[in-house]
Design a protein around this motif. Structure first.
Motif, PDB file in Angstrom:
ATOM      1  N   PHE A   1       0.770  20.020  -7.097  1.00  8.46           N
ATOM      2  CA  PHE A   1       0.704  18.900  -6.158  1.00  8.46           C
ATOM      3  C   PHE A   1       2.060  18.657  -5.523  1.00  8.46           C
ATOM      4  O   PHE A   1       3.084  19.198  -5.946  1.00  8.46           O
ATOM      5  CB  PHE A   1       0.207  17.637  -6.859  1.00  8.46           C
ATOM      6  N   HIS A   2       2.022  17.845  -4.493  1.00  4.69           N
ATOM      7  CA  HIS A   2       3.233  17.432  -3.780  1.00  4.69           C
ATOM      8  C   HIS A   2       3.498  15.953  -4.086  1.00  4.69           C
ATOM      9  O   HIS A   2       2.567  15.211  -4.423  1.00  4.69           O
ATOM     10  CB  HIS A   2       3.045  17.644  -2.275  1.00  4.69           C
ATOM     11  N   PRO A   3       4.740  15.544  -4.016  1.00  5.07           N
ATOM     12  CA  PRO A   3       5.940  16.302  -3.621  1.00  5.07           C
ATOM     13  C   PRO A   3       6.433  17.227  -4.725  1.00  5.07           C
ATOM     14  O   PRO A   3       6.234  16.947  -5.907  1.00  5.07           O
ATOM     15  CB  PRO A   3       6.963  15.194  -3.324  1.00  5.07           C
ATOM     16  N   LEU A   4       7.092  18.304  -4.310  1.00  6.71           N
ATOM     17  CA  LEU A   4       7.558  19.311  -5.267  1.00  6.71           C
ATOM     18  C   LEU A   4       8.623  18.746  -6.194  1.00  6.71           C
ATOM     19  O   LEU A   4       8.826  19.272  -7.291  1.00  6.71           O
ATOM     20  CB  LEU A   4       8.128  20.517  -4.509  1.00  6.71           C
TER      21      LEU A   4
ATOM     22  N   THR B   1       0.845  -1.192   0.000  1.00  9.19           N
ATOM     23  CA  THR B   1       0.000   0.000   0.000  1.00  9.19           C
ATOM     24  C   THR B   1       0.881   1.243   0.000  1.00  9.19           C
ATOM     25  O   THR B   1       2.099   1.164   0.175  1.00  9.19           O
ATOM     26  CB  THR B   1      -0.919   0.032   1.242  1.00  9.19           C
ATOM     27  N   THR B   2       0.242   2.383  -0.163  1.00 10.99           N
ATOM     28  CA  THR B   2       0.984   3.640  -0.088  1.00 10.99           C
ATOM     29  C   THR B   2       1.444   3.934   1.336  1.00 10.99           C
ATOM     30  O   THR B   2       2.270   4.829   1.550  1.00 10.99           O
ATOM     31  CB  THR B   2       0.092   4.803  -0.571  1.00 10.99           C
ATOM     32  N   ASP B   3       0.933   3.212   2.323  1.00  9.70           N
ATOM     33  CA  ASP B   3       1.373   3.346   3.711  1.00  9.70           C
ATOM     34  C   ASP B   3       2.389   2.273   4.094  1.00  9.70           C
ATOM     35  O   ASP B   3       2.708   2.109   5.272  1.00  9.70           O
ATOM     36  CB  ASP B   3       0.172   3.252   4.664  1.00  9.70           C
TER      37      ASP B   3
ATOM     38  N   ILE C   1       2.424  10.230  -5.596  1.00  7.37           N
ATOM     39  CA  ILE C   1       1.547  11.402  -5.634  1.00  7.37           C
ATOM     40  C   ILE C   1       0.353  11.202  -4.706  1.00  7.37           C
ATOM     41  O   ILE C   1      -0.001  12.091  -3.920  1.00  7.37           O
ATOM     42  CB  ILE C   1       1.057  11.653  -7.071  1.00  7.37           C
ATOM     43  N   ALA C   2      -0.274  10.037  -4.795  1.00  6.41           N
ATOM     44  CA  ALA C   2      -1.441   9.775  -3.953  1.00  6.41           C
ATOM     45  C   ALA C   2      -1.074   9.856  -2.481  1.00  6.41           C
ATOM     46  O   ALA C   2      -1.834  10.394  -1.656  1.00  6.41           O
ATOM     47  CB  ALA C   2      -2.023   8.407  -4.293  1.00  6.41           C
ATOM     48  N   SER C   3       0.085   9.320  -2.134  1.00  6.06           N
ATOM     49  CA  SER C   3       0.508   9.353  -0.738  1.00  6.06           C
ATOM     50  C   SER C   3       0.685  10.783  -0.252  1.00  6.06           C
ATOM     51  O   SER C   3       0.275  11.135   0.862  1.00  6.06           O
ATOM     52  CB  SER C   3       1.822   8.575  -0.586  1.00  6.06           C
ATOM     53  N   ALA C   4       1.274  11.621  -1.099  1.00  9.55           N
ATOM     54  CA  ALA C   4       1.471  13.030  -0.720  1.00  9.55           C
ATOM     55  C   ALA C   4       0.156  13.770  -0.585  1.00  9.55           C
ATOM     56  O   ALA C   4       0.040  14.726   0.201  1.00  9.55           O
ATOM     57  CB  ALA C   4       2.368  13.716  -1.751  1.00  9.55           C
TER      58      ALA C   4
END
Length: 617
Positions: free
Chosen positions: A496-499, A386-388, A418-421
């Motif tokens: 969006f983040h991360p930059l 997962t993103t976690d 991207i989704a995690s950020a």
């Protein structure tokens, strides 16, 4: 004439008897029915054990022994079984396919299920290694009958004669084999001992090769041990001797209603679900097969079994199991035992369960697809990417109100950073069985929302750019879109983040399907191009999402040269594809090369406005 012909056609026809070419039949047995000449010894042991079983049904105190003596190119097998009369010899030994286990010649009905052999062809297997078979037998049912001798050769001839009483004083049978040319190795003492141990180690009677015992009872899983730890070590040793590996754990397969006694050993390393497992099956103590593939459910590919049964039916070759309702019931019962072992670990031994799942989570996931109770039990334990990080679905669902998932690993790699950020939780459903289990989550965890993540969902979670700023960048966006339009990709601007991520490539299955259709249309002839063109749908196209917060994007968007903007856009597109670890099409590879060369030319050229070799500035 017609009348005579009619009467002739209606006259009863004389029956004819089939003629059997024994040499042809032996060739059939050795090359098609039996997998190896080694089965000849199993057939001899089987006949001896069945003869003892038949005698003990009438005389419970009768001796029960089998002796094998290998001497040069000959083998002698003696048993204390029921024996044969001269009539039995003619009816049974000389008639292919007739078996005393189906019709008892003495008139005493024996329960067919008590015997190992059922088909009346076992003795013929000896012709695979022998050119001559001699049988000397004395009947226990007719004590006054003299011993009888039956001698057969592989050309199909045989002789029968009675012998003096002292030729065989006690009831039973002795079989003498003389090796055929080239088969002497199968009758050596070393080979006979090895085969007898392999086939007969669990037989219920005293079987010896010379003076050396073959049987080793009780079976390792039925022996009394001073402690569970001692039993575990003994079973590990048994598994290593039998299968060549030290198991993670062992599972008792004692199913009395199915007549099953045995153990399943858990493999210490992962295997492919497509790999067919081979199990050892003994039928009433006699080894039936080492390659029983249909014994367990397909999901239980992480164990190897050895068991003894008295309920399953063998095929005619007695080298595999007959597929019937009984086998289906046994398969279900054994699957239930393995399932109970898993649930027991989940309830009382989480450390052993974690060790097991670290190796065989794929097998448990396969089971959980079709078993809601197993899914509910394993939910806190099964790992998912997962993103976690690595989490169970239970823990992930507690953190996120909506469980988003992707169906492919590539999609997950595209959107995970991207989704995690953005605080969007995503589960990678691209691995075997994972998407099915994620979709089944609401059925065992009511109230859980599961949603497949697509490009629109990701884009919707990204911040939009101020309309005024986006309008000011209209020329830049127009040049970028014009350059990627031939590749079937749109360009959008988001914040969006991360930059550190300058661009994100997003597509979904519908977009990839449309892309594949368009590529096929380009390569097709006029007819197929027309057909493929008619299939063009309104599927969304892939998109390159530029990050307005990224410093590089801000610099590129300030360029005034459309050609340079196009080259920079191609570079960003290629870099986004590489970040997503997507397979590159020939057009993508050509684009990356072109963009790289273009940027090098621009960086090393003294006058950026001077035309290059291909006419670009």
């Amino acid at each position: 004439m017609d009348s005579q012909t009619s009467q002739s056609s209606q006259a009863p026809q004389s029956p004819h008897t089939f003629q059997v070419d024994l040499r042809g039949l032996v060739d059939l047995l050795s090359h098609h029915l039996y997998s190896s000449p080694r089965v000849y010894l199993r057939e001899l042991l089987q006949n001896a054990v069945d003869a003892i079983t038949a005698r003990r049904a009438e005389q419970p105190d009768a001796p029960a022994r089998v002796r094998l003596y290998a001497e040069g190119n000959t083998l002698r097998v003696e048993d204390s079984g029921v024996g044969l009369t001269e009539e039995d010899v003619h009816n049974l030994l000389a008639t292919i396919g007739r078996s005393s286990k189906r019709a008892d010649p003495g008139g005493i009905q024996e329960a067919r299920s008590e015997f190992l052999g059922q088909f009346g062809i076992g003795l013929l297997a000896c012709f695979v290694v022998a050119e001559r078979i001699r049988v000397v037998s004395r009947s226990a049912r007719t004590p006054d009958a003299p011993p009888v001798e039956w001698t057969a050769t592989d050309d199909g001839s045989y002789t029968v004669r009675t012998l003096p009483a002292d030729a065989r004083p006690e009831p039973g049978t002795t079989v003498h084999l003389v090796a055929r040319p080239g088969a002497g190795e199968w009758l050596t003492e070393e080979r006979v001992r090895a085969l007898a141990r392999d086939f007969g180690s669990l037989l219920p009677y005293d079987v010896r090769v010379g003076d050396e015992a073959v049987t080793d009872l009780p079976a390792p899983w039925n022996r009394p041990y001073p402690s569970p730890a001692t039993r575990r070590v003994a079973l590990q040793r048994h598994c290593h001797d039998l299968f060549g590996f030290t198991p993670l754990d062992s599972i008792d397969l004692d199913v009395p209603l199915a007549g099953i006694r045995g153990v399943a050993y858990v493999l210490p390393s992962s295997v492919s679900p497509a790999q067919r497992a081979s199990h050892r099956v003994h039928l009433k103590g006699m080894l039936l097969t080492e390659r029983a593939e249909q014994l367990l459910p397909d999901w239980a590919f992480f164990v190897r079994c050895v068991l003894d049964t008295d309920s399953l039916r063998p095929t005619a070759s007695r080298e595999s199991l007959y597929e019937d309702e009984t086998l289906a019931a046994v398969r279900e019962a054994l699957g239930e035992r393995i399932r109970s072992w898993l649930t027991g670990l989940a309830a009382g031994d989480p450390e052993r369960l974690a060790a097991f799942l670290s190796v065989h989570h794929l097998g448990v996931k396969s089971l959980a697809r079709h078993d809601k109770e197993m899914l509910r039990t394993m939910l806190p334990w099964l790992p998912f990417e997962t993103t976690d990080g690595q989490l169970s679905l239970e823990e992930f669902a507690q953190r996120h109100p909506v469980v988003h998932f992707t169906r492919t690993v590539e999609e997950f790699r595209q959107v995970a950073p991207i989704a995690s950020a953005q605080g969007v939780g995503v589960v990678n459903g691209g691995y075997t069985y994972d998407s099915e289990l994620i979709e089944a989550l609401p059925s065992v965890r009511p109230g859980t929302t599961v949603s497949e993540l697509d490009a629109d969902t990701v884009t919707a979670h990204l911040d939009t750019v101020d309309p005024g700023e986006e309008l000011a960048l209209g020329a830049f966006l127009g040049a970028a879109r014009a350059r990627l339009d031939p590749l079937g990709c749109d360009v959008v601007l988001r914040a969006f983040h991360p930059l550190s991520v300058p661009a994100l490539h997003l597509d979904d299955r519908a977009a990839r399907h449309e892309q594949a259709r368009a590529e096929a249309e380009e390569r097709a002839d006029d007819l197929w191009a027309g057909i493929l063109g008619s299939l063009r749908g309104s599927a969304p196209r892939a998109r390159l999402v530029l990050n307005h917060l990224n410093p590089l994007i801000r610099k590129v968007s300030s360029l005034g040269d459309p050609e340079l903007i196009g080259t920079a856009t191609e570079s960003l597109y290629g870099q986004a594809l590489l970040m997503a670890q997507r397979p590159l099409r020939p057009a993508d590879t050509a684009l990356l090369n072109r963009a790289f060369i273009g940027l090098l030319e621009w960086a090393t050229h003294s006058d950026p406005t001077e035309p290059t070799e291909d006419g670009r500035r």
